[in-house]
Design a protein around this motif. Structure first.
Motif, PDB file in Angstrom:
ATOM      1  N   GLU A 110       0.821  -1.209   0.000  1.00  0.00           N
ATOM      2  CA  GLU A 110       0.000   0.000   0.000  1.00  0.00           C
ATOM      3  C   GLU A 110       0.854   1.259   0.000  1.00  0.00           C
ATOM      4  OE1 GLU A 110      -3.826   2.001   2.292  1.00  0.00           O
ATOM      5  OE2 GLU A 110      -2.759   0.332   3.240  1.00  0.00           O
ATOM      6  N   LEU A 111       1.901   1.276   0.820  1.00  0.00           N
ATOM      7  CA  LEU A 111       2.755   2.454   0.873  1.00  0.00           C
ATOM      8  C   LEU A 111       3.395   2.733  -0.481  1.00  0.00           C
ATOM      9  CD1 LEU A 111       4.242   4.734   2.268  1.00  0.00           C
ATOM     10  CD2 LEU A 111       5.935   3.063   3.065  1.00  0.00           C
ATOM     11  N   SER A 112       3.966   1.699  -1.096  1.00  0.00           N
ATOM     12  CA  SER A 112       4.635   1.888  -2.387  1.00  0.00           C
ATOM     13  C   SER A 112       3.653   2.333  -3.453  1.00  0.00           C
ATOM     14  CB  SER A 112       5.326   0.588  -2.814  1.00  0.00           C
ATOM     15  OG  SER A 112       6.363   0.257  -1.917  1.00  0.00           O
ATOM     16  N   ALA A 113       2.443   1.800  -3.410  1.00  0.00           N
ATOM     17  CA  ALA A 113       1.417   2.195  -4.381  1.00  0.00           C
ATOM     18  C   ALA A 113       0.989   3.642  -4.155  1.00  0.00           C
ATOM     19  CB  ALA A 113       0.216   1.260  -4.283  1.00  0.00           C
ATOM     20  N   ARG A 114       0.766   4.006  -2.904  1.00  0.00           N
ATOM     21  CA  ARG A 114       0.329   5.373  -2.594  1.00  0.00           C
ATOM     22  C   ARG A 114       1.391   6.409  -2.954  1.00  0.00           C
ATOM     23  NH1 ARG A 114      -1.682   6.350   3.190  1.00  0.00           N
ATOM     24  NH2 ARG A 114      -2.103   8.374   2.220  1.00  0.00           N
ATOM     25  N   LEU A 115       2.647   6.044  -2.823  1.00  0.00           N
ATOM     26  CA  LEU A 115       3.726   6.976  -3.164  1.00  0.00           C
ATOM     27  C   LEU A 115       3.708   7.349  -4.646  1.00  0.00           C
ATOM     28  CD1 LEU A 115       6.674   5.537  -1.041  1.00  0.00           C
ATOM     29  CD2 LEU A 115       5.549   7.746  -0.736  1.00  0.00           C
ATOM     30  N   THR A 116       3.080   6.522  -5.471  1.00  0.00           N
ATOM     31  CA  THR A 116       2.965   6.832  -6.901  1.00  0.00           C
ATOM     32  C   THR A 116       1.725   7.669  -7.204  1.00  0.00           C
ATOM     33  OG1 THR A 116       1.620   4.909  -7.527  1.00  0.00           O
ATOM     34  CG2 THR A 116       4.008   4.575  -7.391  1.00  0.00           C
ATOM     35  N   GLY A 117       0.839   7.818  -6.215  1.00  0.00           N
ATOM     36  CA  GLY A 117      -0.422   8.510  -6.440  1.00  0.00           C
ATOM     37  C   GLY A 117      -1.556   7.581  -6.797  1.00  0.00           C
ATOM     38  N   ALA A 118      -1.293   6.263  -6.786  1.00  0.00           N
ATOM     39  CA  ALA A 118      -2.340   5.296  -7.116  1.00  0.00           C
ATOM     40  C   ALA A 118      -3.405   5.267  -6.033  1.00  0.00           C
ATOM     41  CB  ALA A 118      -1.740   3.903  -7.294  1.00  0.00           C
ATOM     42  N   VAL A 119      -4.576   4.776  -6.398  1.00  0.00           N
ATOM     43  CA  VAL A 119      -5.739   4.771  -5.503  1.00  0.00           C
ATOM     44  C   VAL A 119      -6.158   3.328  -5.230  1.00  0.00           C
ATOM     45  CG1 VAL A 119      -8.133   5.501  -5.222  1.00  0.00           C
ATOM     46  CG2 VAL A 119      -6.502   6.993  -6.396  1.00  0.00           C
ATOM     47  N   ALA A 120      -6.489   3.046  -3.974  1.00  0.00           N
ATOM     48  CA  ALA A 120      -6.927   1.702  -3.605  1.00  0.00           C
ATOM     49  C   ALA A 120      -8.312   1.402  -4.165  1.00  0.00           C
ATOM     50  CB  ALA A 120      -6.943   1.558  -2.092  1.00  0.00           C
ATOM     51  N   THR A 121      -8.533   0.139  -4.509  1.00  0.00           N
ATOM     52  CA  THR A 121      -9.846  -0.316  -4.934  1.00  0.00           C
ATOM     53  C   THR A 121     -10.135  -1.643  -4.255  1.00  0.00           C
ATOM     54  OG1 THR A 121     -11.205  -1.055  -6.800  1.00  0.00           O
ATOM     55  CG2 THR A 121      -8.859  -1.416  -6.992  1.00  0.00           C
ATOM     56  N   GLY A 122     -11.387  -1.862  -3.953  1.00  0.00           N
ATOM     57  CA  GLY A 122     -11.784  -3.122  -3.345  1.00  0.00           C
ATOM     58  C   GLY A 122     -12.055  -4.210  -4.368  1.00  0.00           C
ATOM     59  N   SER A 123     -11.850  -3.901  -5.625  1.00  0.00           N
ATOM     60  CA  SER A 123     -12.188  -4.836  -6.696  1.00  0.00           C
ATOM     61  C   SER A 123     -10.951  -5.321  -7.449  1.00  0.00           C
ATOM     62  CB  SER A 123     -13.147  -4.168  -7.689  1.00  0.00           C
ATOM     63  OG  SER A 123     -13.339  -4.972  -8.822  1.00  0.00           O
ATOM     64  N   PRO A 124     -10.541  -6.564  -7.238  1.00  0.00           N
ATOM     65  CA  PRO A 124      -9.426  -7.103  -8.034  1.00  0.00           C
ATOM     66  C   PRO A 124      -9.794  -7.246  -9.504  1.00  0.00           C
ATOM     67  CG  PRO A 124     -10.438  -8.837  -6.713  1.00  0.00           C
ATOM     68  CD  PRO A 124     -11.058  -7.544  -6.264  1.00  0.00           C
ATOM     69  N   GLU A 125     -11.087  -7.231  -9.795  1.00  0.00           N
ATOM     70  CA  GLU A 125     -11.544  -7.361 -11.191  1.00  0.00           C
ATOM     71  C   GLU A 125     -11.242  -6.117 -12.023  1.00  0.00           C
ATOM     72  OE1 GLU A 125     -13.408  -8.038  -8.569  1.00  0.00           O
ATOM     73  OE2 GLU A 125     -13.664 -10.217  -8.688  1.00  0.00           O
ATOM     74  N   THR A 126     -10.892  -5.021 -11.372  1.00  0.00           N
ATOM     75  CA  THR A 126     -10.601  -3.784 -12.114  1.00  0.00           C
ATOM     76  C   THR A 126      -9.235  -3.189 -11.786  1.00  0.00           C
ATOM     77  OG1 THR A 126     -11.653  -2.406 -10.406  1.00  0.00           O
ATOM     78  CG2 THR A 126     -13.062  -3.200 -12.199  1.00  0.00           C
ATOM     79  N   ALA A 127      -8.543  -3.704 -10.776  1.00  0.00           N
ATOM     80  CA  ALA A 127      -7.302  -3.100 -10.305  1.00  0.00           C
ATOM     81  C   ALA A 127      -6.174  -3.223 -11.332  1.00  0.00           C
ATOM     82  CB  ALA A 127      -6.872  -3.752  -8.995  1.00  0.00           C
ATOM     83  N   THR A 128      -5.382  -2.174 -11.433  1.00  0.00           N
ATOM     84  CA  THR A 128      -4.188  -2.235 -12.275  1.00  0.00           C
ATOM     85  C   THR A 128      -3.226  -3.279 -11.732  1.00  0.00           C
ATOM     86  OG1 THR A 128      -4.419   0.149 -12.665  1.00  0.00           O
ATOM     87  CG2 THR A 128      -2.334  -0.883 -13.313  1.00  0.00           C
ATOM     88  N   ILE A 129      -3.041  -3.257 -10.403  1.00  0.00           N
ATOM     89  CA  ILE A 129      -2.185  -4.225  -9.725  1.00  0.00           C
ATOM     90  C   ILE A 129      -2.960  -4.870  -8.586  1.00  0.00           C
ATOM     91  CG2 ILE A 129      -0.050  -4.590  -8.411  1.00  0.00           C
ATOM     92  CD1 ILE A 129       0.365  -3.727 -11.316  1.00  0.00           C
ATOM     93  N   SER A 130      -2.873  -6.196  -8.484  1.00  0.00           N
ATOM     94  CA  SER A 130      -3.400  -6.908  -7.324  1.00  0.00           C
ATOM     95  C   SER A 130      -2.219  -7.546  -6.603  1.00  0.00           C
ATOM     96  CB  SER A 130      -4.395  -7.990  -7.747  1.00  0.00           C
ATOM     97  OG  SER A 130      -5.591  -7.411  -8.215  1.00  0.00           O
ATOM     98  N   PHE A 131      -2.038  -7.198  -5.338  1.00  0.00           N
ATOM     99  CA  PHE A 131      -0.939  -7.740  -4.542  1.00  0.00           C
ATOM    100  C   PHE A 131      -1.405  -8.973  -3.790  1.00  0.00           C
ATOM    101  CE2 PHE A 131       0.096  -3.221  -4.940  1.00  0.00           C
ATOM    102  CZ  PHE A 131       1.428  -3.276  -5.332  1.00  0.00           C
ATOM    103  N   ALA A 132      -0.590 -10.023  -3.839  1.00  0.00           N
ATOM    104  CA  ALA A 132      -0.894 -11.253  -3.109  1.00  0.00           C
ATOM    105  C   ALA A 132       0.378 -11.748  -2.446  1.00  0.00           C
ATOM    106  CB  ALA A 132      -1.455 -12.320  -4.045  1.00  0.00           C
ATOM    107  N   CYS A 133       0.361 -11.796  -1.131  1.00  0.00           N
ATOM    108  CA  CYS A 133       1.510 -12.250  -0.353  1.00  0.00           C
ATOM    109  C   CYS A 133       1.303 -13.732  -0.033  1.00  0.00           C
ATOM    110  CB  CYS A 133       1.603 -11.431   0.934  1.00  0.00           C
ATOM    111  SG  CYS A 133       3.069 -11.711   1.930  1.00  0.00           S
ATOM    112  N   ASN A 134       2.196 -14.577  -0.509  1.00  0.00           N
ATOM    113  CA  ASN A 134       2.002 -16.018  -0.352  1.00  0.00           C
ATOM    114  C   ASN A 134       3.306 -16.711   0.057  1.00  0.00           C
ATOM    115  OD1 ASN A 134       0.437 -18.386  -0.423  1.00  0.00           O
ATOM    116  ND2 ASN A 134       1.194 -18.898  -2.466  1.00  0.00           N
TER     117      ASN A 134
END
Length: 332
Positions: A110-134
């Motif tokens: 989230e921090l790295s994404a916000r530093l670019t000005g990107a906006v959070a979305t609750g929808s992985p179906e539309t997100a530019t990037i979906s982060f998954a920690c596995n």
């Protein structure tokens, strides 16, 4: 002028600073490192220090390519996995883009994404990037390969990218990895830090589409992997098979630690890796302070949005016993 600039993410692994500040030999359970890492001899030619590293890291990438059966053009390297998260986001999320994360998870996405000005979305179906920690940090939940592929298909269906962070997967189950999948909608991040218990080395690497990797390599600061880190990494990649012994040890000690924590009245979330998320049923910050008085450091999970939870590493049997004794003294 008011600027919505994000604050730094809180991390564990504060043992060095705490030891210097207190003069005590604190036992650090806040850093989730392999309790039984491969041991091997390695050297760095002092002559390397008189020259700049090869900024293309050709030899290092060739070694990684051999191990993982990937092309060198699909491999990027960096000063720890966090540098690659930052650079990846700066390349992919520039402009008005969106990102998706689940909660709780590693805060650097989230921090790295916000530093670019990107906006959070609750929808992985539309997100530019979906982060998954596995496996996920801090819960220890391991997603199957099929589950990760399903996430990948969601991202690729609309031209997004699944960012699969596998920093801990060598200590869980490598068969769940997506490292052998190649697609423009997939980026896989890896690290040597946790598996080989070398956080001071700072070495991360990733796999992605050659065009994306080329952009990451351009945006990455020059010579960000120093000569010592490169020398260690070149040798470490010859010892990945030895991590099988580490995984077996972790399974045994994790189960033993979980049972003992349960016996003193605390609940552990199911985990498939070398740490446990413990529900303490009380203020985590206060408990952490009490544990410090017993020379034990654990991860306060308030910053994950879990104010009554701590995360504890699975360490050696003797060290785990000291943790349980300290916990019992603090919660009785």
């Amino acid at each position: 002028m008011a600027v919505d600039f994000p604050k730094p993410v809180i991390h564990g692994g504060t043992g060095k600073r705490q030891r210097e500040n207190t003069g005590k030999n604190l036992l650090d359970f806040s850093a989730s490192l392999n309790p039984l890492p491969p041991r091997f001899a390695w050297t760095c030619d002092p002559g390397c220090l008189s020259s700049y590293p090869d900024n293309g890291y050709s030899r290092l990438k060739e070694r990684i390519a051999q191990v993982f059966h990937r092309d060198t053009e699909e491999i990027c390297v960096g000063n720890g996995s966090i540098e690659l998260i930052r650079v990846f986001c700066s390349v992919v999320l520039s402009g008005k883009k969106t990102y998706h994360t689940t909660s709780p998870t590693f805060g650097e996405y989230e921090l790295s994404a916000r530093l670019t000005g990107a906006v959070a979305t609750g929808s992985p179906e539309t997100a530019t990037i979906s982060f998954a920690c596995n496996p996920n940090n801090p819960t220890g939940e391991l997603y199957t390969r099929a589950e990760m592929l399903a996430r990948f298909r969601v991202a690729s269906s609309h031209g997004g990218i699944l960012f699969a962070d596998e920093a801990f997967i060598e200590l869980a189950d490598p068969s769940c990895s997506l490292v052998n999948e190649t697609h423009e909608s997939l980026f896989v991040l890896r690290s040597l830090t946790k598996s080989f218990a070398v956080p001071g080395i700072r070495f991360g690497y990733g796999f992605g589409d050659p065009e994306l990797v080329a952009k990451i390599e351009t945006a990455r600061p020059p010579w960000s992997v120093n000569a010592y880190a490169e020398a260690f990494a070149l040798e470490a990649f010859s010892h990945l098979n030895e991590l099988e012994l580490s995984r077996a040890y972790i399974v045994k000690e994790r189960e033993d630690l979980r049972k003992k924590i349960h016996e003193i009245g605390l609940q552990c979330h199911p985990s498939s890796v070398n740490y446990l998320l413990v529900d303490c049923g009380r203020d985590a910050g206060l408990l952490c302070t009490q544990l410090e008085a017993h020379d034990i450091l654990v991860r306060d999970c308030t910053s994950f949005g879990l104010p009554i939870c701590i995360r504890v590493a699975v360490k050696t049997h003797e060290e785990n016993t000291l943790l349980v004794e300290a916990l019992a003294a603090c919660v009785r």
